[in-house]
Design a protein around this motif. Structure first.
Motif, PDB file in Angstrom:
ATOM      1  N   PRO A 157       0.676  -1.358  -0.227  1.00  0.00           N
ATOM      2  CA  PRO A 157       0.105  -0.253  -0.047  1.00  0.00           C
ATOM      3  C   PRO A 157       1.036   1.432  -0.052  1.00  0.00           C
ATOM      4  O   PRO A 157       1.871   1.280   0.868  1.00  0.00           O
ATOM      5  CB  PRO A 157      -0.937  -0.055   1.253  1.00  0.00           C
ATOM      6  CG  PRO A 157      -0.860  -1.543   1.809  1.00  0.00           C
ATOM      7  CD  PRO A 157       0.473  -2.098   1.144  1.00  0.00           C
ATOM      8  N   HIS A 158       0.369   2.177  -0.797  1.00  0.00           N
ATOM      9  CA  HIS A 158       1.226   3.257  -0.858  1.00  0.00           C
ATOM     10  C   HIS A 158       0.349   4.638  -0.873  1.00  0.00           C
ATOM     11  O   HIS A 158      -0.942   4.360  -1.227  1.00  0.00           O
ATOM     12  CB  HIS A 158       2.237   3.434  -1.956  1.00  0.00           C
ATOM     13  CG  HIS A 158       3.238   2.355  -2.103  1.00  0.00           C
ATOM     14  ND1 HIS A 158       4.051   2.372  -1.075  1.00  0.00           N
ATOM     15  CD2 HIS A 158       3.448   1.608  -2.899  1.00  0.00           C
ATOM     16  CE1 HIS A 158       4.996   1.171  -1.369  1.00  0.00           C
ATOM     17  NE2 HIS A 158       4.564   0.572  -2.523  1.00  0.00           N
ATOM     18  N   CYS A 201       5.335   9.179   0.394  1.00  0.00           N
ATOM     19  CA  CYS A 201       4.370   8.175   0.701  1.00  0.00           C
ATOM     20  C   CYS A 201       4.439   8.212   2.163  1.00  0.00           C
ATOM     21  O   CYS A 201       5.500   8.447   2.879  1.00  0.00           O
ATOM     22  CB  CYS A 201       4.765   6.854   0.331  1.00  0.00           C
ATOM     23  SG  CYS A 201       3.845   5.310   0.950  1.00  0.00           S
ATOM     24  N   ALA A 203       2.658   5.661   4.082  1.00  0.00           N
ATOM     25  CA  ALA A 203       2.390   4.284   4.606  1.00  0.00           C
ATOM     26  C   ALA A 203       3.187   4.169   5.724  1.00  0.00           C
ATOM     27  O   ALA A 203       4.388   4.791   5.741  1.00  0.00           O
ATOM     28  CB  ALA A 203       2.337   3.388   3.274  1.00  0.00           C
ATOM     29  N   HIS A 209       9.032   3.291   3.604  1.00  0.00           N
ATOM     30  CA  HIS A 209       8.522   3.866   2.642  1.00  0.00           C
ATOM     31  C   HIS A 209       9.448   5.018   2.379  1.00  0.00           C
ATOM     32  O   HIS A 209       9.268   5.312   1.085  1.00  0.00           O
ATOM     33  CB  HIS A 209       7.072   4.087   2.723  1.00  0.00           C
ATOM     34  CG  HIS A 209       6.291   2.698   2.892  1.00  0.00           C
ATOM     35  ND1 HIS A 209       5.511   2.755   1.780  1.00  0.00           N
ATOM     36  CD2 HIS A 209       6.011   1.953   3.748  1.00  0.00           C
ATOM     37  CE1 HIS A 209       4.822   1.343   2.159  1.00  0.00           C
ATOM     38  NE2 HIS A 209       5.348   1.089   3.116  1.00  0.00           N
ATOM     39  N   MET A 214      10.356   6.834  -1.871  1.00  0.00           N
ATOM     40  CA  MET A 214       9.000   7.411  -2.259  1.00  0.00           C
ATOM     41  C   MET A 214       9.004   8.744  -1.658  1.00  0.00           C
ATOM     42  O   MET A 214       8.363   8.966  -0.871  1.00  0.00           O
ATOM     43  CB  MET A 214       7.905   6.548  -1.772  1.00  0.00           C
ATOM     44  CG  MET A 214       8.017   5.222  -1.918  1.00  0.00           C
ATOM     45  SD  MET A 214       6.434   4.246  -1.889  1.00  0.00           S
ATOM     46  CE  MET A 214       5.811   4.507  -3.489  1.00  0.00           C
TER      47      MET A 214
HETATM   48 CU   LIG Z   1       5.049   3.826   0.362  1.00  0.00          CU
END
Ligand SMILES: [Cu+2]
Lengths: 379, 384
Positions: A157-158, A201, A203, A209, A214
């Motif tokens: 999931p992001h 990101c 998450a 992450h 990201m």
């Molecule tokens: Cu992520």
């Protein structure tokens, strides 16, 4: 009795505790060998010979920096992105206008897992936005309506979490745009405040992450009509305006990579590839001013820094003001997600290589070091 | 059984084995074992030395796939390097790496090799000291040092021979038991060293297993040789003790040489005195089985050289920074030889008291304990 281990362990402690003690013992070594040679009929010559040999054994290398760099060069075609091009690769989205005459910018960002080469010969299993680290540099103007269509093609999931002003439902957390693999989400909000921002990101675990790659730059240019008191400055910041075209604008995201999972970065860089701008200096025309959008996305270390050789710059923390927050400095530091704008010029300078790097020696020597190649030209 | 009847029983199992391998290589059934998991990586710093061209290191690859050295850090900074031969290092093969690093004498140097996957392997040079080339000049000094810590103390120990001769039965048992205790100590020490060295060598050599197998094999072969003409006693037994101690001293020499070469140890004068004291006791151990014989001076000299000279060879080799798997092998051979001597001395002692009524023999127990304690205490001097 074998002494290797005993002595090794003992010596380690000595080295840690008292260098003087070590020197004493070492002195003893030479003394002992020499003394025994003497006792047993040997002459001092043996000792003298080995001693002078040792002198000639001292390294003959220059103490310069030519050897202190990674070996080889990164294959940009393998990576699909070239740090030299990332510097000026602005993504202004697809522009439309709504009934009210407002500008709408639509961006497409896709999360995907991708192996990237972060230093010559060293690959890193990254999580990317649009296949690159840092992600695309989004650029808009204050007041634009932004629509970012986000697709998650990754294995986890992001989300996109923008450092900007937006509603709770657009924050990139669970329920506000944190999406599962295969899903799509469109973030929509107005571009504000103007400045040099970032997205990343959000998450959890955030640390993973972030350091997987990201993050990206998110630049909002000021709308000159809203800033009559500094209209000229605002115009110079507005991409595409006549006042802006003279500026040499560069985006630099400071980052690091922990390749062996020990919670410390093995490589540091701006725009991912260690030493890239040492091997490919950034060409600067001497008489045109330089503006750097600098963002710190380094994980694991509390701060990162930027130091410019032989020159000074004005600094706009977060880029949210039109007057500098720091005037005439040559070093600034940023915590993670902190960012700012650097403005300077090499006008009237000698041409040649001007270095810039993190002023944490550790980061410098692990890849975050770069050169400007200042050439004649400009105005 | 004619030849034909042998063919099937021989071929059948081989055929099945071939089929099993073929199936493994052809099918993907067992691929779960090498699926998406990253390949196991293993790199060993076998030899590291410094000279005028910078840092040299011999890297041996282990792991499931060829190893690629991508980058190298010296003291947390990336440095250019050259590798010969270049390219990926196949499993069990090695390559030399040269880093033109301007090292500073007596500094500690931290080496970090980064592979293509970003995995790191580290090595620390504790005290930067030049070696190689510089060694030839000190060959003579090394030889003298080896003779001093190896041959001289054994000779001194052998000089207790006339004293040993005056001992009566229980006294002799006591002295022989001291020898036994010392040998037990040396065996424990050597196996410890061997296993320690085994951990430093590439995993594929299976160091610990190698130690035990080699030690066991050497033990069996020496027992076999030693007992060709019945159980050894007198000069024969003394010779085997000298041989075992000699192999032990080879390891000791390796350690001294390596300590000097890597600069890990400052071999102060008091350490050398510690060694020498320690090795005097070994001379007594060799002399003990000779008391009922009339050895010539030449024999004493020969025994002293057999037991002591390997220390010289050890120092030479150790200073050349031999790879840890060879050190492991040398230690393992030494352990096997000590084990054989231990076995024979114990048998000799038991034969001496076979006419006894049995029961506790305090002379033997006390002797063993004294032997262990003497070795331990003189060992303390070395530990410092
Ligand atoms: Cu992520």
């Amino acid at each position: 009795m074998l002494l290797k281990i005993n002595i090794n362990q003992t010596m380690k402690k000595y080295i840690q505790k008292a260098v003087a003690r070590r020197d004493l013992l070492k002195g003893g070594a030479t003394l002992a060998t020499g003394t025994i040679a003497g006792w047993l009929g040997g002459t001092r010559k043996a000792w003298a010979a080995s001693h002078s040999d040792e002198q000639s054994m001292q390294p003959k290398m220059q103490h310069d920096h030519s050897g202190m760099i990674t070996v080889g060069d990164v294959d940009s075609s393998f990576n699909g992105f070239d740090p030299s091009e990332l510097l000026t690769d602005w993504d202004s989205g697809v522009v439309t206008t709504n009934a009210q005459g407002e500008t709408i910018r639509t961006f497409k960002i896709t999360a995907e897992d991708r192996e990237i080469e972060i230093a010559p010969g060293v690959t890193f299993p990254a999580w990317t936005y649009n296949g690159r680290v840092p992600g695309p540099t989004l650029r808009a103007t204050e007041g634009d309506i932004l629509r970012i269509v986000f697709n998650n093609h990754g294995s986890h999931p992001h989300s996109l979490h923008f450092h900007g002003i937006h509603g709770a439902s657009m924050d990139g957390m669970a329920g506000s745009g944190l999406i599962d693999p295969g899903d799509e989400f469109t973030y929509e909000f107005k571009a504000r405040p103007f400045g040099c921002h970032l997205y990343h990101c959000h998450a959890f675990p955030l640390r993973a992450h972030m350091h997987k790659g990201m993050y990206g730059a998110f630049i909002i240019d000021p709308d000159p009509s809203k800033h009559p008191e500094h209209e000229d400055v605002a115009k110079s910041r507005l991409r595409g305006s006549p006042e802006n075209t003279n500026w040499q604008e560069l985006v630099m995201v400071m980052n690091g990579f922990d390749t062996n999972f020990d919670g410390e970065n093995e490589f540091y860089a701006v725009n991912t590839v260690a030493h890239h701008y040492m091997k490919h200096p950034i060409r600067i025309e001497r008489d045109r001013p330089v503006r750097i959008y600098l963002i710190n996305a380094t994980e694991f270390d509390p701060i990162n820094s930027f130091h410019l050789h032989a020159n000074f710059f004005d600094y706009y923390d977060h880029g949210t003001t039109l007057t500098p927050t720091l005037k005439t400095v040559d070093t600034i530091m940023q915590c993670q997600a902190q960012r700012g704008i650097l403005e300077f010029s090499f006008k009237d300078f000698e041409t040649g290589k001007y270095m810039f790097h993190a002023h944490q020696s550790e980061f410098t020597e692990l890849g975050w070091i770069a050169n400007f190649d200042v050439v004649e030209g400009g105005i | 059984m004619n030849n034909r009847s042998l063919i099937l029983p021989l071929l059948a199992p081989l055929l099945l084995l071939g089929l099993a391998f073929g199936w493994l290589l052809q099918s993907n059934t067992l691929n779960i074992f090498d699926s998406s998991a990253p390949p196991a990586e293993e790199l060993t710093f076998e030899t590291v030395y410094l000279d005028a061209d910078g840092i040299h290191m011999k890297m041996r690859a282990g792991g499931s796939e060829p190893m690629v050295i991508a980058q190298i850090q010296v003291d947390s900074a990336y440095w250019k390097f050259t590798q010969t031969p270049a390219g990926p290092i196949p499993r069990m093969s090695s390559a030399w790496v040269n880093i033109p690093f301007p090292w500073v004498r007596d500094d500690a140097i931290a080496l970090t090799v980064v592979t293509n996957s970003g995995t790191t392997f580290e090595h620390e040079i504790e005290v930067a000291t030049p070696v190689r080339g510089g060694l030839s000049g000190s060959l003579r000094a090394q030889t003298l040092l080896g003779a001093y810590v190896g041959i001289l103390p054994v000779l001194i120990g052998l000089m207790f021979f006339p004293l040993l001769r005056r001992l009566a039965g229980p006294g002799m048992q006591f002295v022989l038991s001291i020898t036994l205790g010392m040998l037990v100590f040396l065996l424990i020490d050597l196996i410890g060293e061997a296993i320690e060295a085994a951990h430093e060598s590439a995993a594929a050599f299976q160091g610990t297993t190698m130690v035990l197998i080699v030690a066991g094999a050497v033990f069996l072969v020496l027992i076999g040789i030693g007992r060709r003409h019945g159980t050894p006693s007198g000069l024969a037994l003394a010779t085997y003790i000298a041989l075992g101690i000699g192999l032990h001293n080879l390891g000791e020499g390796l350690a001294i040489g390596a300590a000097q070469a890597t600069g890990a140890a400052g071999l102060g004068a008091f350490l050398i005195i510690g060694f020498t004291l320690h090795n005097v006791t070994e001379g007594i151990a060799i002399a003990a089985p000779l008391v009922r014989t009339k050895p010539t001076l030449l024999i004493f000299a020969a025994l002293a050289i057999l037991a002591g000279a390997p220390a010289i060879i050890g120092i030479w080799l150790g200073a050349q920074a031999v790879a840890p798997q060879w050190t492991t092998l040398a230690f393992a051979v030494g352990a096997g030889a000590i084990l054989q001597v231990l076995f024979e001395v114990a048998a000799y002692i038991m034969r001496q008291r076979s006419d006894d009524k049995g029961g506790t023999d305090w002379a033997i127990i006390a002797g063993i304990l004294v032997g262990l304690i003497v070795m331990y205490v003189t060992g303390l001097a070395i530990k410092v």
